[in-house]
Design an enzyme around this catalytic site. Structure first.
Site, short mmCIF file in Angstrom:
data_model
loop_
_atom_site.label_atom_id
_atom_site.label_comp_id
_atom_site.label_asym_id
_atom_site.label_seq_id
_atom_site.Cartn_x
_atom_site.Cartn_y
_atom_site.Cartn_z
N ARG A 32 0.83 -1.20 0.00
CA ARG A 32 0.00 0.00 0.00
C ARG A 32 0.87 1.25 0.00
O ARG A 32 0.59 2.23 -0.71
CB ARG A 32 -0.92 -0.01 1.22
CG ARG A 32 -2.05 -1.01 1.13
CD ARG A 32 -3.07 -0.80 2.23
NE ARG A 32 -2.69 -1.35 3.51
CZ ARG A 32 -3.05 -2.53 3.97
NH1 ARG A 32 -3.80 -3.32 3.22
NH2 ARG A 32 -2.68 -2.94 5.17
N CYS A 61 -2.71 -13.80 -2.98
CA CYS A 61 -2.54 -14.34 -1.63
C CYS A 61 -2.80 -15.85 -1.62
O CYS A 61 -3.08 -16.42 -0.57
CB CYS A 61 -3.47 -13.63 -0.66
SG CYS A 61 -5.23 -13.84 -1.02
N ASP A 117 -6.17 -6.72 -6.34
CA ASP A 117 -5.81 -7.44 -5.10
C ASP A 117 -6.94 -8.40 -4.72
O ASP A 117 -7.68 -8.16 -3.75
CB ASP A 117 -5.54 -6.43 -3.98
CG ASP A 117 -5.10 -7.11 -2.69
OD1 ASP A 117 -4.54 -8.22 -2.77
OD2 ASP A 117 -5.34 -6.54 -1.61
N ASP A 161 -15.83 -2.93 -5.42
CA ASP A 161 -15.96 -4.14 -4.61
C ASP A 161 -17.42 -4.58 -4.65
O ASP A 161 -18.32 -3.76 -4.85
CB ASP A 161 -15.52 -3.89 -3.16
CG ASP A 161 -15.13 -5.18 -2.44
OD1 ASP A 161 -13.93 -5.46 -2.35
OD2 ASP A 161 -16.05 -5.90 -2.00
N ALA A 176 -15.85 -7.63 -9.86
CA ALA A 176 -14.58 -7.09 -10.34
C ALA A 176 -14.39 -7.33 -11.84
O ALA A 176 -14.02 -6.40 -12.59
CB ALA A 176 -13.43 -7.71 -9.57
N PHE A 179 -11.30 -5.03 -6.19
CA PHE A 179 -11.31 -5.82 -4.95
C PHE A 179 -10.86 -4.90 -3.82
O PHE A 179 -10.01 -5.25 -3.00
CB PHE A 179 -10.39 -7.04 -5.02
CG PHE A 179 -10.67 -7.97 -6.17
CD1 PHE A 179 -11.69 -8.91 -6.10
CD2 PHE A 179 -9.91 -7.91 -7.33
CE1 PHE A 179 -11.94 -9.78 -7.17
CE2 PHE A 179 -10.14 -8.78 -8.38
CZ PHE A 179 -11.17 -9.72 -8.31
#
Length: 415
Positions: A231, A361, A321, A269, A301, A247
């Site tokens: 960030r 992730c 993300d 989102d 998205a 996202f």
């Protein structure tokens, strides 16, 4: 103060006084000697008896020599979470105090005057496998992902309070745990273990900005702390660039971009409540983001990116993300296809010379495979991709074993 948490944990059983003896296969022995913190059910040759979650299991090699000791969990494929390996050692209150103290010391380089929201204990990577502790200013959130930790909370909680005596402690239970009340012995998700009652989301600081974490009901422990460094990098790159944050969740990337000098930001989102939190975060940081216009859009998205691309709306920086696309090994091909598609859609929304920030992730997707998928997706649109940098885990999310390296982030530019 002590009676506070002791009452909350009074219903928990104690681990069995008699330890389990576990004999393992040659393959499991090699993995444990190599420092891996997990023993899977398929790696067990013989067990002295059936145990309960949280019983201490002593693992022996084929010559009956000590290999390791860990927390036994008969409810999961990861049957033992290794606490200590090499030479025998007592796993007692002093051991937990020392391990938690080492974890706290590992974060000493963080500037807590600017950042008081960070991960305090990162599970296996801090030698406490299956246990996460996050700090949000004066609130600590404990999040075990196995019932094996519950009998040991009587030792973990005072070890934390020794360093943060005035902290509020909140317990978060993963879905697998929360849905099995027989394992919980009266504990519940969002339960206050110690300190002042919650009156709503908890405010904390990150890089001098203020954010809110719903520590009792929010996703994970209330905020995604692992993206802090990325960030900050987005904030540095956002100057004079219109930013699209897809996202966006509660808008943290958007707030950093606004502080960094982005004149306009669009946060996308599907979660209406998350976008409302994004608006709150802009209000909380009104002085820092005063020069930016922030817009939110509740949308899928992929559909939003496609619509923006077709409408000819372009941005100088696009952040992608997404949540994990691969929770199981069989999900990996679909996840890579999704990353390729996202990158292609994101690239179509970039201005010439625009910057694409793409993150993953998904621990089951390797860094090489992820970065390759992003490049393939962009090139499929006829654009080139110039990598600026690759990023991974911040200081408070150390990586101690291969499966612990889940976070990948690519910063790239299209000519």
């Amino acid at each position: 103060m002590d009676a506070d948490f002791r009452n909350e944990l009074a219903g928990l059983p104690a681990p069995a006084a008699r330890r389990l003896a576990v004999h393992v296969t040659p393959g499991a022995e090699r993995a444990l000697r190599g420092g891996h913190p997990w023993l899977f059910d398929g790696g067990i040759r013989r067990l002295s008896r059936e145990g309960q979650p949280g019983d201490l299991a002593v693992i022996f090699d084929d010559r009956r020599r000590f290999l390791a000791i860990g927390l036994y969990d008969p409810t999961a494929p990861i049957r033992v979470r290794v606490l200590h390996a090499g030479e025998p050692a007592p796993i007692d209150a002093a051991w937990f105090r020392a391990r938690i103290a080492a974890s706290i010391t590992r974060r000493a380089a963080l500037d807590t005057s600017e950042t008081d929201g960070y991960r305090l204990v990162h599970g296996e990577n801090d030698g406490l496998p299956g246990l996460v502790v996050d700090r949000y200013a004066g609130t600590l959130v404990l999040a075990p992902d196995t019932p094996a930790w519950l009998p040991h909370l009587r030792q973990v909680v005072p070890a934390l309070l020794a360093h943060f005596p005035d902290a509020r402690l909140v317990l978060r239970l993963r879905r697998r745990l929360a849905g099995r009340p027989a394992w919980l012995h009266g504990l519940r998700d969002g339960q206050l273990l110690h300190g002042a009652p919650l009156s709503g989301p908890v405010a904390f600081r990150e890089s001098g900005l203020t954010f809110l974490a719903d520590v009792a009901r929010g996703q994970k422990t209330g905020f995604f702390l692992d993206q802090r460094d990325n960030r900050a990098r987005v904030g540095e790159l956002a100057t004079d660039r219109a930013v699209l944050n897809v996202f966006a969740y509660s808008g943290a990337f958007s707030v950093y971009a606004a502080r960094g000098g982005a004149p306009e930001i669009l946060s996308v989102d599907q979660n209406e409540a998350a976008l409302a939190d994004a608006a709150r975060h802009f209000a909380l940081n009104a002085t820092a983001v005063a020069g930016a216009r922030h817009e939110t859009w509740r949308a899928d998205a992929f559909a939003a990116l496609d619509e923006l691309g077709r409408a000819g709306r372009r941005f100088g920086l696009v952040v992608l993300d997404p949540p994990s696309f691969a929770r199981r090994e069989r999900d990996v091909p679909g996840a890579l296809a999704a990353y390729r598609r996202l990158a292609a859609l994101g690239a179509t929304c970039l201005t010439p010379g625009g910057i694409l920030v793409s993150a993953s992730c998904s621990s089951r997707v390797s860094a090489d495979a992820f970065f390759a998928a992003v490049g393939e997706g962009v090139r499929a649109t006829g654009r080139a991709l110039v990598e600026l940098e690759r990023a991974g885990h911040p200081l408070d999310h150390p990586v101690g074993f291969p499966e612990g390296a889940y976070l990948k982030c690519l910063f790239a530019r299209t000519p």
